[in-house]
Design an enzyme around this catalytic site. Structure first.
Site, PDB file in Angstrom:
ATOM      1  N   ASN A  96      14.327  -0.977  -2.669  1.00 19.91           N
ATOM      2  CA  ASN A  96      13.199  -0.860  -1.757  1.00 19.91           C
ATOM      3  C   ASN A  96      11.846  -0.982  -2.459  1.00 19.91           C
ATOM      4  O   ASN A  96      10.878  -1.440  -1.851  1.00 19.91           O
ATOM      5  CB  ASN A  96      13.269   0.488  -1.024  1.00 19.91           C
ATOM      6  N   TYR A 162       3.095 -13.193  -3.452  1.00 23.84           N
ATOM      7  CA  TYR A 162       3.848 -12.144  -2.764  1.00 23.84           C
ATOM      8  C   TYR A 162       4.864 -12.759  -1.815  1.00 23.84           C
ATOM      9  O   TYR A 162       6.041 -12.382  -1.808  1.00 23.84           O
ATOM     10  CB  TYR A 162       2.907 -11.220  -1.994  1.00 23.84           C
ATOM     11  N   THR A 197       2.401   1.845   6.592  1.00 23.59           N
ATOM     12  CA  THR A 197       2.647   2.633   5.382  1.00 23.59           C
ATOM     13  C   THR A 197       1.463   2.430   4.447  1.00 23.59           C
ATOM     14  O   THR A 197       0.521   1.705   4.764  1.00 23.59           O
ATOM     15  CB  THR A 197       3.944   2.179   4.681  1.00 23.59           C
TER      16      THR A 197
END
Length: 280
Positions: A96, A162, A197
């Site tokens: 993760n 990314y 988040t």
């Protein structure tokens, strides 16, 4: 460091990187409530202690914590060694931990870019390679790789590396799923869209339209989808109906259209201002 010994428990064990916050912490909750002991690895020892205490109190599971900077050389090998030396059998590996970086690549911080690629690609690959053989030998196991909805697109400006790293995670998972057919080991890629988040803030992506306009699932809902897909042995999981539509569109030809849409959603305020000035 072990907060509560798990090696003698007769319960399966899941190892979760980046398991002290966000989606990783919610995944830890899902596994804990379904009868798993936990091994959590993350950079901050304080965050790990807090997460472990909460999980132990709420679910009564065993939690082992390992404070590691997983961008460091040999960190994967050292984490694997310490877990094995503790006598812990990892039944499920959750890769993760990840990071992002937003902005023009030519102006980016090179060290941050390299750390991102090490964490998103190298660490994930290394940990899978280290823990996978024992799963194959036992004829049972699960690997969950956290990718991104961005993995389905051909790329967009302002976070090219990314997106490329998440392309790798999805492609790697699909390849491993085929390679492991018939072994009893299943590999899943979880591909969430925009999720509230700390990731977006750390990556500098909060101002992007994709984070301001798109509906956002909670980390808990993303984790539930990831847990269910992992246990079912599905190769991919894209939580959220609209995200599923975008993932489908991202892979349909002509991909240039999907790339154009993704680029619009990925614009930063500075990039939009520059385009406006050019138009004027």
């Amino acid at each position: 460091m072990t907060t509560k010994d798990v090696k003698n428990e007769k319960l399966p064990t899941v190892l979760i990187t980046g398991g002290s916050k966000g989606i990783g912490f919610e995944l830890a909750k899902q596994f804990a409530m379904h009868g798993y002991n936990l091994v959590l690895a993350a950079r901050s020892e304080a965050d790990l202690k807090q997460a472990a205490g909460q999980l132990e109190n709420e679910y009564g599971c065993g939690v082992s914590t390992y404070p590691f900077d997983l961008t460091a050389d040999d960190s994967s090998t050292e984490l694997h060694r310490q877990v094995i030396d503790e006598g812990i059998q990892v039944d499920v590996l959750v890769n993760n931990a990840g990071m992002g970086d937003v902005g023009p690549f030519a102006k980016s911080d090179l060290n941050r870019q390299l750390n991102m690629l090490r964490l998103n690609i190298v660490t994930l690959t290394s940990l899978t390679r280290l823990f996978l053989p024992a799963m194959i030998e036992r004829g049972n196991g699960r690997v969950l790789n956290v990718a991104s909805l961005a993995a389905y697109f051909a790329g967009g400006s302002n976070w090219a590396s990314y997106v490329a790293s998440k392309h790798y995670v999805l492609a790697f998972t699909r390849g491993m799923a085929r390679e492991l057919a018939g072994t009893g080991v299943k590999v899943t890629a979880l591909c969430p869209g925009a999720t509230p988040t700390s990731f977006a803030g750390q990556a500098g992506a909060n101002a992007m339209p994709i984070y301001r306009w798109m509906p956002r699932l909670t980390p808990a809902k993303v984790a539930l989808a990831g847990y269910r897909a992992t246990m079912a042995g599905r190769t991919t999981s894209v939580p959220g109906l609209l995200n599923k539509v975008f993932a489908l569109l991202g892979e349909l030809p002509p991909r240039s259209i999907a790339q154009w849409v993704f680029e619009i959603l990925s614009r930063t305020p500075s990039a939009t201002a520059t385009e406006t000035r050019r138009a004027l």
